[in-house]
Design a protein around this motif. Structure first.
Motif, PDB file in Angstrom:
ATOM      1  N   LEU A 240       0.879  -1.283  -0.013  1.00  0.00           N
ATOM      2  CA  LEU A 240      -0.419  -0.267  -0.164  1.00  0.00           C
ATOM      3  C   LEU A 240       0.845   0.943  -0.068  1.00  0.00           C
ATOM      4  CD1 LEU A 240      -2.588  -1.126   2.802  1.00  0.00           C
ATOM      5  CD2 LEU A 240      -2.786  -0.881   0.458  1.00  0.00           C
ATOM      6  N   THR A 241       0.053   1.944  -0.975  1.00  0.00           N
ATOM      7  CA  THR A 241       1.117   3.577  -0.712  1.00  0.00           C
ATOM      8  C   THR A 241       0.705   4.570   0.621  1.00  0.00           C
ATOM      9  OG1 THR A 241      -0.779   4.731  -1.392  1.00  0.00           O
ATOM     10  CG2 THR A 241       0.415   3.943  -2.879  1.00  0.00           C
ATOM     11  N   PRO A 242       1.777   4.898   1.547  1.00  0.00           N
ATOM     12  CA  PRO A 242       1.576   5.742   2.675  1.00  0.00           C
ATOM     13  C   PRO A 242       0.127   6.214   2.552  1.00  0.00           C
ATOM     14  CG  PRO A 242       3.507   6.579   2.021  1.00  0.00           C
ATOM     15  CD  PRO A 242       3.057   5.688   0.662  1.00  0.00           C
ATOM     16  N   THR A 243      -0.764   7.220   1.621  1.00  0.00           N
ATOM     17  CA  THR A 243      -1.925   7.400   1.424  1.00  0.00           C
ATOM     18  C   THR A 243      -2.615   6.281   1.325  1.00  0.00           C
ATOM     19  OG1 THR A 243      -1.335   9.211  -0.349  1.00  0.00           O
ATOM     20  CG2 THR A 243      -3.300   8.653   0.135  1.00  0.00           C
ATOM     21  N   GLU A 244      -2.871   5.009   1.013  1.00  0.00           N
ATOM     22  CA  GLU A 244      -3.400   4.405   0.894  1.00  0.00           C
ATOM     23  C   GLU A 244      -3.748   3.267   2.895  1.00  0.00           C
ATOM     24  OE1 GLU A 244      -3.978   2.311  -3.624  1.00  0.00           O
ATOM     25  OE2 GLU A 244      -2.174   1.680  -2.361  1.00  0.00           O
ATOM     26  N   THR A 245      -2.207   3.703   3.401  1.00  0.00           N
ATOM     27  CA  THR A 245      -2.447   2.968   4.668  1.00  0.00           C
ATOM     28  C   THR A 245      -3.112   3.987   5.299  1.00  0.00           C
ATOM     29  OG1 THR A 245      -0.269   2.404   3.868  1.00  0.00           O
ATOM     30  CG2 THR A 245      -1.140   2.106   6.046  1.00  0.00           C
ATOM     31  N   ARG A 246      -2.569   5.762   4.969  1.00  0.00           N
ATOM     32  CA  ARG A 246      -3.804   6.433   6.393  1.00  0.00           C
ATOM     33  C   ARG A 246      -5.300   6.314   5.837  1.00  0.00           C
ATOM     34  NH1 ARG A 246       0.669  10.017   4.903  1.00  0.00           N
ATOM     35  NH2 ARG A 246      -0.206  10.277   3.390  1.00  0.00           N
ATOM     36  N   ALA A 247      -5.503   5.872   4.042  1.00  0.00           N
ATOM     37  CA  ALA A 247      -6.920   5.628   4.182  1.00  0.00           C
ATOM     38  C   ALA A 247      -7.905   4.260   4.874  1.00  0.00           C
ATOM     39  CB  ALA A 247      -7.111   6.129   2.818  1.00  0.00           C
ATOM     40  N   LEU A 248      -7.104   3.384   5.065  1.00  0.00           N
ATOM     41  CA  LEU A 248      -7.182   2.434   6.032  1.00  0.00           C
ATOM     42  C   LEU A 248      -7.179   2.600   6.959  1.00  0.00           C
ATOM     43  CD1 LEU A 248      -7.492  -0.550   5.443  1.00  0.00           C
ATOM     44  CD2 LEU A 248      -5.697  -1.386   5.396  1.00  0.00           C
ATOM     45  N   LEU A 249      -6.327   3.425   7.565  1.00  0.00           N
ATOM     46  CA  LEU A 249      -6.140   3.240   9.191  1.00  0.00           C
ATOM     47  C   LEU A 249      -7.156   3.888   9.362  1.00  0.00           C
ATOM     48  CD1 LEU A 249      -2.449   3.150   9.550  1.00  0.00           C
ATOM     49  CD2 LEU A 249      -3.452   1.483  10.654  1.00  0.00           C
ATOM     50  N   HIS A 250      -8.062   4.837   8.819  1.00  0.00           N
ATOM     51  CA  HIS A 250      -8.650   5.920   9.305  1.00  0.00           C
ATOM     52  C   HIS A 250     -10.146   4.996   9.322  1.00  0.00           C
ATOM     53  CE1 HIS A 250     -10.685   9.797   9.313  1.00  0.00           C
ATOM     54  NE2 HIS A 250     -11.845   9.604   8.040  1.00  0.00           N
ATOM     55  N   GLU A 251     -10.310   4.092   8.603  1.00  0.00           N
ATOM     56  CA  GLU A 251     -11.448   3.761   8.246  1.00  0.00           C
ATOM     57  C   GLU A 251     -11.920   2.430   9.754  1.00  0.00           C
ATOM     58  OE1 GLU A 251     -13.754   3.535   6.640  1.00  0.00           O
ATOM     59  OE2 GLU A 251     -12.438   5.732   5.546  1.00  0.00           O
ATOM     60  N   ILE A 252     -10.725   2.344  10.666  1.00  0.00           N
ATOM     61  CA  ILE A 252     -10.474   1.511  11.348  1.00  0.00           C
ATOM     62  C   ILE A 252     -10.259   2.294  13.026  1.00  0.00           C
ATOM     63  CG2 ILE A 252     -10.837  -0.889  10.112  1.00  0.00           C
ATOM     64  CD1 ILE A 252      -7.774  -0.770  11.194  1.00  0.00           C
ATOM     65  N   SER A 253     -10.702   1.107  14.100  1.00  0.00           N
ATOM     66  CA  SER A 253     -11.132   1.837  15.327  1.00  0.00           C
ATOM     67  C   SER A 253     -10.545   1.336  16.527  1.00  0.00           C
ATOM     68  CB  SER A 253     -12.237   2.901  15.602  1.00  0.00           C
ATOM     69  OG  SER A 253     -12.984   2.320  15.774  1.00  0.00           O
ATOM     70  N   GLY A 254     -10.164   1.673  17.530  1.00  0.00           N
ATOM     71  CA  GLY A 254     -10.220   0.296  18.888  1.00  0.00           C
ATOM     72  C   GLY A 254      -8.372  -0.166  18.434  1.00  0.00           C
ATOM     73  N   THR A 255      -8.746  -1.754  18.892  1.00  0.00           N
ATOM     74  CA  THR A 255      -8.223  -2.211  19.100  1.00  0.00           C
ATOM     75  C   THR A 255      -8.040  -2.658  17.925  1.00  0.00           C
ATOM     76  OG1 THR A 255      -9.033  -3.347  20.911  1.00  0.00           O
ATOM     77  CG2 THR A 255      -7.640  -4.740  20.258  1.00  0.00           C
ATOM     78  N   MET A 256      -8.711  -2.691  17.094  1.00  0.00           N
ATOM     79  CA  MET A 256      -8.297  -2.743  15.767  1.00  0.00           C
ATOM     80  C   MET A 256      -7.106  -1.819  15.065  1.00  0.00           C
ATOM     81  SD  MET A 256      -8.969  -5.798  15.255  1.00  0.00           S
ATOM     82  CE  MET A 256      -9.898  -6.989  15.682  1.00  0.00           C
ATOM     83  N   TRP A 257      -7.374  -0.475  14.727  1.00  0.00           N
ATOM     84  CA  TRP A 257      -6.769   0.078  14.461  1.00  0.00           C
ATOM     85  C   TRP A 257      -5.561   0.190  15.544  1.00  0.00           C
ATOM     86  CZ3 TRP A 257      -4.014   3.875  17.913  1.00  0.00           C
ATOM     87  CH2 TRP A 257      -3.164   5.275  16.469  1.00  0.00           C
ATOM     88  N   PHE A 258      -5.224   0.009  16.612  1.00  0.00           N
ATOM     89  CA  PHE A 258      -4.068  -0.421  17.316  1.00  0.00           C
ATOM     90  C   PHE A 258      -3.493  -1.394  16.794  1.00  0.00           C
ATOM     91  CE2 PHE A 258      -1.133  -1.847  20.553  1.00  0.00           C
ATOM     92  CZ  PHE A 258      -0.473  -0.675  20.780  1.00  0.00           C
ATOM     93  N   ILE A 259      -3.668  -2.000  16.859  1.00  0.00           N
ATOM     94  CA  ILE A 259      -3.077  -3.868  15.902  1.00  0.00           C
ATOM     95  C   ILE A 259      -2.952  -3.180  14.585  1.00  0.00           C
ATOM     96  CG2 ILE A 259      -3.165  -6.011  15.220  1.00  0.00           C
ATOM     97  CD1 ILE A 259      -5.409  -6.793  17.909  1.00  0.00           C
ATOM     98  N   ALA A 260      -3.384  -2.670  13.666  1.00  0.00           N
ATOM     99  CA  ALA A 260      -2.564  -2.248  12.350  1.00  0.00           C
ATOM    100  C   ALA A 260      -1.875  -1.118  12.541  1.00  0.00           C
ATOM    101  CB  ALA A 260      -4.122  -2.551  11.366  1.00  0.00           C
ATOM    102  N   SER A 261      -1.998   0.016  13.176  1.00  0.00           N
ATOM    103  CA  SER A 261      -1.419   0.673  13.507  1.00  0.00           C
ATOM    104  C   SER A 261       0.244  -0.074  13.955  1.00  0.00           C
ATOM    105  CB  SER A 261      -1.446   1.070  14.568  1.00  0.00           C
ATOM    106  OG  SER A 261      -2.336   2.168  13.959  1.00  0.00           O
ATOM    107  N   MET A 262       0.227  -0.412  14.946  1.00  0.00           N
ATOM    108  CA  MET A 262       1.870  -1.543  15.558  1.00  0.00           C
ATOM    109  C   MET A 262       2.534  -1.806  14.552  1.00  0.00           C
ATOM    110  SD  MET A 262       2.450  -0.286  18.051  1.00  0.00           S
ATOM    111  CE  MET A 262       3.333  -1.825  18.787  1.00  0.00           C
ATOM    112  N   LEU A 263       1.470  -3.089  12.881  1.00  0.00           N
ATOM    113  CA  LEU A 263       2.015  -4.009  12.743  1.00  0.00           C
ATOM    114  C   LEU A 263       2.455  -2.955  11.132  1.00  0.00           C
ATOM    115  CD1 LEU A 263      -0.383  -6.287  11.809  1.00  0.00           C
ATOM    116  CD2 LEU A 263       0.562  -6.846  13.366  1.00  0.00           C
ATOM    117  N   TYR A 264       1.993  -1.134  11.260  1.00  0.00           N
ATOM    118  CA  TYR A 264       1.925  -1.310  10.287  1.00  0.00           C
ATOM    119  C   TYR A 264       3.823  -0.698  10.625  1.00  0.00           C
ATOM    120  CZ  TYR A 264       2.652   2.678   6.858  1.00  0.00           C
ATOM    121  OH  TYR A 264       3.270   3.749   6.099  1.00  0.00           O
ATOM    122  N   GLY A 265       3.479   0.582  12.059  1.00  0.00           N
ATOM    123  CA  GLY A 265       4.465   0.890  12.218  1.00  0.00           C
ATOM    124  C   GLY A 265       5.733   0.044  12.918  1.00  0.00           C
ATOM    125  N   THR A 266       5.087  -1.070  12.772  1.00  0.00           N
ATOM    126  CA  THR A 266       6.714  -1.557  13.590  1.00  0.00           C
ATOM    127  C   THR A 266       7.102  -2.675  13.022  1.00  0.00           C
ATOM    128  OG1 THR A 266       5.776  -3.607  14.507  1.00  0.00           O
ATOM    129  CG2 THR A 266       5.887  -1.900  15.909  1.00  0.00           C
TER     130      THR A 266
END
Length: 157
Positions: free
Chosen positions: A115-141
């Motif tokens: 995913l491009t950075p823009t696509e990644t931001r759009a994806l993360l914007h669509e989820i919240s809570g625990t799923m957002w945290f996990i997805a953010s950690m996977l992407y960032g680390t």
């Protein structure tokens, strides 16, 4: 019910030896599951013959069967080869130089989907809570999925 525990007079079963060696070497549980499954399949493919009584021809026949009859991917065939290499070198203590020379399957020519950075931001914007945290950690680390799912929250620092 059969007891899989070895008594003092009988050696541990081969798959138990594989598991024990993998644990001593601190491999992941997923690797343990995969390797023991490949060793089991190899033995069953050759009508339950013990690997000590087999050699290059049997290993090559099994790996070729995976590629031609089962149409497995190159990474799957290479994982099976790695499991058998582990079995012979680490568990049975048999150095088989011919096993290193068996040709590995060539990887497929698929381009990875990233995913491009823009696509990644759009994806993360669509989820919240625990799923957002996990997805953010996977992407960032760069963590693997199961590593992210096994995280335990800490309330204080």
């Amino acid at each position: 019910m059969e007891n899989s525990q070895a008594t003092p007079s009988t050696p541990p079963r081969l798959l138990d030896q594989v598991r024990a060696r993998i644990r001593v070497m601190h491999y992941s549980i997923r690797t343990e599951e995969a390797y023991t499954d490949w060793v089991r399949r190899f033995i069953l493919f050759h009508q339950k013959r013990h690997p000590k009584n087999m050699g290059a021809a049997e290993v090559e026949a099994f790996l070729s069967h995976l590629a031609t009859e089962r149409s497995v991917s190159s990474s799957t065939q290479n994982q099976a080869k790695a499991a058998l290499l582990f079995l012979y070198k680490q568990v049975l203590g048999i150095d088989l130089p011919w096993l290193d020379n068996i040709t590995s399957a060539k990887p497929s020519q698929h381009l990875p989907v990233v995913l491009t950075p823009t696509e990644t931001r759009a994806l993360l914007h669509e989820i919240s809570g625990t799923m957002w945290f996990i997805a953010s950690m996977l992407y960032g680390t760069g963590m693997r999925l199961l590593e992210g799912l096994r995280l335990r929250p800490c309330r204080s620092f």
